[in-house]
Enzyme design. Structure first.
Site, PDB file in Angstrom:
ATOM      1  CE  LYS A 245      -4.418   0.985   2.166  1.00  0.00           C
ATOM      2  NZ  LYS A 245      -5.227   0.770   3.384  1.00  0.00           N
TER       3      LYS A 245
HETATM    4  O1  G3P Z   1      -7.818   1.692   5.027  1.00  0.00           O
HETATM    5  C1  G3P Z   1      -8.148   2.881   4.401  1.00  0.00           C
HETATM    6  C2  G3P Z   1      -9.524   3.394   4.713  1.00  0.00           C
HETATM    7  O2  G3P Z   1     -10.469   2.392   4.548  1.00  0.00           O
HETATM    8  C3  G3P Z   1      -9.634   4.130   6.007  1.00  0.00           C
HETATM    9  O3  G3P Z   1     -10.954   4.359   6.396  1.00  0.00           O
HETATM   10  O4  G3P Z   1     -12.600   4.974   8.134  1.00  0.00           O
HETATM   11  O5  G3P Z   1     -10.202   5.643   8.418  1.00  0.00           O
HETATM   12  O6  G3P Z   1     -11.637   6.757   6.713  1.00  0.00           O
HETATM   13  P1  G3P Z   1     -11.351   5.508   7.474  1.00  0.00           P
END
Ligand code: G3P
Length: 214
Positions: free
Chosen positions: A83
């Site tokens: 990533k």
């Molecule tokens: O892993 C990346 C993403 O899904 C993060 O989500 O909830 O932290 O905006 P969030």
């Protein structure tokens, strides 16, 4: 559509895997920090539970550092996907990974041009963060529509991995737009099956069954 789970919690990953619908896992530094555990150990356990793509995020912000981390994680297992944030140095690392047979998941995407750049660099997955866009009063799912059109117009095979999912309707909309993957937090995975009419319908069936002789 493929379902990944967005967590570094191995317990959650095991429970989701038992549902038989889990195709892969995405992690990020914040999710790993929540576990309070050493990442390599966590990653090793995840790789034993899930036979599918598992994203491990680099924390270097320069090309050489990203390359080193990518080589290191990728050497652990063929299912590892690196990533990488969509910044200039990241773009170089995505291209290098692509030329060296290492899969990438390009993260922190908030604009269709970032998605286009990632695809041109040879990204395996692009991760647009729909929830964080919704949080600032913009339409996160519109970004998915834009990326789908651009990728289809030019035949890019970078997979659209909808990230930052907050609720089941994000998954419905992603499916209607034709996104390739949704990475979903465990609590949203649990909510995907929920419907009050299913619960009340089942309760009524079980109650009526008691009246059946024998
Ligand atoms: O892993 C990346 C993403 O899904 C993060 O989500 O909830 O932290 O905006 P969030």
């Amino acid at each position: 559509m493929k379902f990944f789970i967005d967590t570094a919690d191995v317990g959650e990953i095991r429970q989701a895997a038992e549902l038989g619908m889990l195709d892969g896992v995405t992690t990020n530094p914040s999710l790993v920090a929540k576990t309070g555990r050493v990442f390599r150990e966590v990653l090793g356990e995840i790789l034993e539970v899930v036979d599918g793509p598992v994203s491990a995020e680099v924390t270097a912000t320069d090309f050489e550092g990203m390359k080193r981390e990518a080589q290191d994680y990728a050497s652990m297992h063929d299912n590892i996907v690196i990533k990488i944030p969509i910044i200039e140095e990241g773009l170089k690392a995505i291209k290098w990974c692509s030329e060296n047979g290492i899969k990438t998941n390009v993260t922190l995407c908030f604009h269709p041009l970032q998605a286009l750049m990632a695809a041109k660099a040879g990204a395996s997955y692009i991760s647009p963060f729909v929830g964080r866009l919704d949080d600032i009063s913009t339409d996160g799912m519109h970004l998915i529509t834009q990326i789908r059109s651009i990728y289809d117009n030019y035949g890019y095979d970078t997979e659209i991995l909808v990230a930052s999912i907050r609720h089941p309707m994000h998954v419905v909309e992603a499916g209607m737009i034709g996104a390739d993957v949704c990475t979903i937090p465990f609590k949203v995975i649990q909510a995907l099956l929920k419907h009050p009419l299913t619960d009340s319908g089942l309760a009524r069936f079980l109650e009526d069954w008691k009246k059946v002789p024998g």
